[in-house]
Design an enzyme around this catalytic site. Structure first.
Site, PDB file in Angstrom:
ATOM      1  CG  ASP A  59      23.309  98.095 -60.443  1.00 27.02           C
ATOM      2  OD1 ASP A  59      23.921  99.026 -60.742  1.00 27.02           O
ATOM      3  OD2 ASP A  59      23.934  97.083 -60.670  1.00 27.02           O
ATOM      4  CD  GLU A 117      20.019  90.009 -61.818  1.00 24.77           C
ATOM      5  OE1 GLU A 117      20.913  90.286 -61.395  1.00 24.77           O
ATOM      6  OE2 GLU A 117      19.313  90.694 -62.054  1.00 24.77           O
ATOM      7  CE1 TYR A 140      25.535  89.123 -59.834  1.00 28.36           C
ATOM      8  CE2 TYR A 140      23.373  89.265 -58.978  1.00 28.36           C
ATOM      9  CZ  TYR A 140      23.802  89.334 -59.812  1.00 28.36           C
ATOM     10  OH  TYR A 140      23.219  89.819 -61.107  1.00 28.36           O
ATOM     11  CD  GLU A 186      18.275  91.181 -57.037  1.00 24.63           C
ATOM     12  OE1 GLU A 186      18.612  92.206 -56.475  1.00 24.63           O
ATOM     13  OE2 GLU A 186      18.884  90.159 -57.191  1.00 24.63           O
TER      14      GLU A 186
END
Ligand code: GCB
Length: 618
Positions: A180, A526, A490, A420
């Site tokens: 991303d 994150e 998230y 990740e």
């Protein structure tokens, strides 16, 4: 050695850059010279990849100006999404006095693959962005004359590259990266020529430290010199030093600093370290860098700096700015550290690739702690074996380059070998924090790949911690290879969108489970929510500044209830450009607490209040 003739140059004829050649940063001193050749270069896109056959390295016709450092994508008209071959060319004068030296060409970062010619002669190639490479060009250079430096850069997205693209990507974005952030291409950091003494020179210095003030320097050289000296000087002028002799080309020197002043975020004490190389009684080379005396370790649920628990408060960030793309912009880097300080942060992760060397130097001086991450983002382990093997080769190279380049910075405390890596059966949006077991073959591949990199990092550098950053919904068993658990989460954004109560409950449960599994400290590398600057909402709707504030606050409050949480890094420091996707407004990731031009959102003010008032908590 005879020069390879330029008559017919195939890529295969080019030597591959040797990681060890970037060990010492180019520096101007009594024995070394540096000539920075960044600036305006001549540029041409090579859509049909005919440049090598047509010998564009003999002189680039029909080129146009481009700035280095800088990505081509947003400098050149019509090339935003262009990821193919391009050519860069620059003429530079090399002084006649350099004839007695070895002349090196160092490229700070070229994304993704680079091939280099000097005066039409091939000198070498390098794969991978975000890390430097260097070649000895003494034989190709014309002394006391103009010289033509030509670099072909190519940035295709491929499954056997790292980071990877054009795979069955979960991202469904354009360009088709498996990560991303925008896949900018070009010469992204300074290009320099520099000299090292020809007869005998220093080739590497590795510095490790102990709390009692013992500093060990492993010094490497080539050539005839038999000995040297080291000295460490504190800002009050007090200096300790020692002479040494080489056994072969290596010497290990131990120096004891009396009343040592340790390095820490509160007191980033540095010792100016000078290594001199001696041929007989004559000094023939010297190298200087800063040393901070400090140790890093873990003790069950705690991360220890100098034997005392420390909590990392900070951010993940990206190098990047409008127009420059990924081209390194020094004022932006300075500003970022200023703003991080203002929020009260003490640390950051170089997501998702090592940053420009100057950032580490500034962090050493300012007292920031760094999780240094290599460019291995978007990895997976379920496609063809040849792709997996090739990616592993690239990762091994990155690891060697990153540690070789950054090993002497006290600011660097953790090596991150990947961000990740994903798993085929990943829970995705339905993931509810329960343990994912994964399938045997994939688990085996992943643990071998990631565990192998962590092991290699520890072997190269036993003084720091090594880890990779785990994805939400990835098998927990993979994390077992790490010294410290790093996870990105998230809940409340991609899963349980908008429902912070539900999100925090899942997060709480998962953190307890991870702690129970490993009894290792956890860093949340994150967590965050997109916020459109200026968007407000009474009830904290997603994408509003209020929602972002609440999201970050809820995560930080939860972290404060758990002793084993050793770090909280908000994603992201600033909004950044990424590929086009339906979930990326204006092709930007808006999770920054600052906008892309570094204006604070509400969340930045909230962090400033929170982190500068009480520096012991998240
Ligand atoms: C992640 C990635 C990061 C993305 C972020 C997001 O987990 O590590 O590169 O930008 O999520 O915002 O989706």
């Amino acid at each position: 050695m005879t020069l390879i003739t330029a008559a017919r140059v195939l890529a295969a004829d080019m030597p591959i850059a040797e990681p060890h050649s970037i060990a010492l940063f180019p520096q101007q001193n009594e024995y070394r010279n540096v000539l920075n050749i960044s600036g305006v270069w001549n540029f041409r896109a090579d859509e049909k990849a005919v440049g090598i056959d047509e010998r564009w390295f003999d002189g680039l016709k029909d080129g146009s100006p481009i700035a280095v450092p800088g990505s081509w994508n947003d400098q050149k008209d019509g090339l935003h999404n262009y990821l193919g071959h391009v050519w860069y060319e620059r003429e530079t004068f090399v002084p006649a006095t350099w004839k007695t030296e070895r002349v090196m060409l160092r490229v700070g970062s070229a994304n993704y693959q680079a091939k280099v010619w000097v005066n039409g002669y091939p000198v070498g190639m390098h794969e991978g962005g975000h890390l430097p490479f260097a070649f000895d060009i003494s034989r190709q250079v014309r002394y006391g004359q103009q010289n033509r430096i030509t670099i072909e850069v190519e940035n295709e997205l491929r499954a056997d590259r790292v980071p990877l693209g054009n795979v069955r990507a979960a991202m469904r974005n354009y360009p088709a990266t498996n990560y991303d952030f925008f896949p900018y291409g070009g010469l992204h950091r300074d290009v320099v020529l520099y000299t090292v003494p020809r007869k005998s020179s220093l080739t590497d210095v590795t510095i490790t430290t102990q709390l009692d003030g013992t500093v060990t320097l492993k010094v490497e050289k080539t050539g005839t010199a038999k000995g040297g000296s080291v000295s460490l000087r504190y800002k009050d002028g007090k200096t300790v030093g020692k002479s040494f002799s080489f056994a072969g080309n290596t010497a290990t020197v131990k120096v004891q600093i009396p009343d040592v002043q340790l390095w820490s975020p509160e007191h980033p004490n540095l010792y100016e370290t000078t290594v001199e190389l001696k041929d007989g009684s004559k000094t023939v080379d010297a190298y200087r860098c800063n040393t901070g005396v400090r140790t890093v370790s873990v003790d069950r649920g705690r991360l220890l700096l100098n034997g005392k628990p420390i909590k990392l408060r900070g951010f993940g960030n990206h190098e990047g700015f409008p127009i420059f793309g990924r081209g390194f912009a020094q004022p932006v880097a300075v500003k970022d550290l200023e703003l991080m300080r203002w929020t009260g942060a003490n640390s950051f992760r170089t997501s998702h690739y090592p940053y420009d060397e100057s950032v580490y130097e500034m962090a050493d001086r300012l007292g920031f702690l760094i999780i240094d991450e290599m460019p291995s983002v978007g990895l997976f382990f379920y496609d063809e074996q040849k792709n997996i093997d090739r990616r592993r080769e690239v990762c091994d190279q990155y690891l060697e380059e990153m540690i070789t380049r950054d090993k002497n910075h006290p600011s660097v405390i953790i090596w991150s070998v990947a961000n990740e890596p994903s798993y085929q059966g990943m829970g995705g949006a339905n993931y509810n924090g329960q343990e994912q077991k994964g399938n045997d073959r994939e688990n085996q591949q992943a643990i071998q790949f990631l565990g192998g990199l962590v092991k290699q990092a520890k072997k190269m550098d036993p003084t720091r911690l090594a880890s990779f950053v785990g994805v939400s919904g990835g098998p927990a068993s993979w994390l077992g290879v790490c010294d410290i658990i790093c996870i990105n989460r998230y809940y409340g954004w991609y899963t349980n969108p908008g429902d912070m109560k539900g999100a925090i409950k899942i997060l709480d449960g998962e953190l307890e489970r991870l702690w129970g599994l490993y009894h290792k400290p956890v860093i949340m590398t994150e967590f965050g929510a997109d916020a459109i600057a200026g968007e407000h909402s009474e009830y904290a709707a997603m994408f509003s500044e209020e929602f972002q504030c609440n999201f970050i606050t809820d995560y930080l409050d939860l972290a404060n209830t758990k002793d084993y949480i050793a770090g909280m890094h908000i994603w992201n420091f600033a909004d950044f450009t990424t590929g086009q996707a339906m979930f990326r407004v204006a092709a930007k990731n808006l999770k920054g607490v600052f906008t892309q031009d570094r204006k604070p959102k509400m969340a930045a003010h909230m962090l400033h209040e929170r982190w500068t008032k009480d520096t012991t908590k998240f």
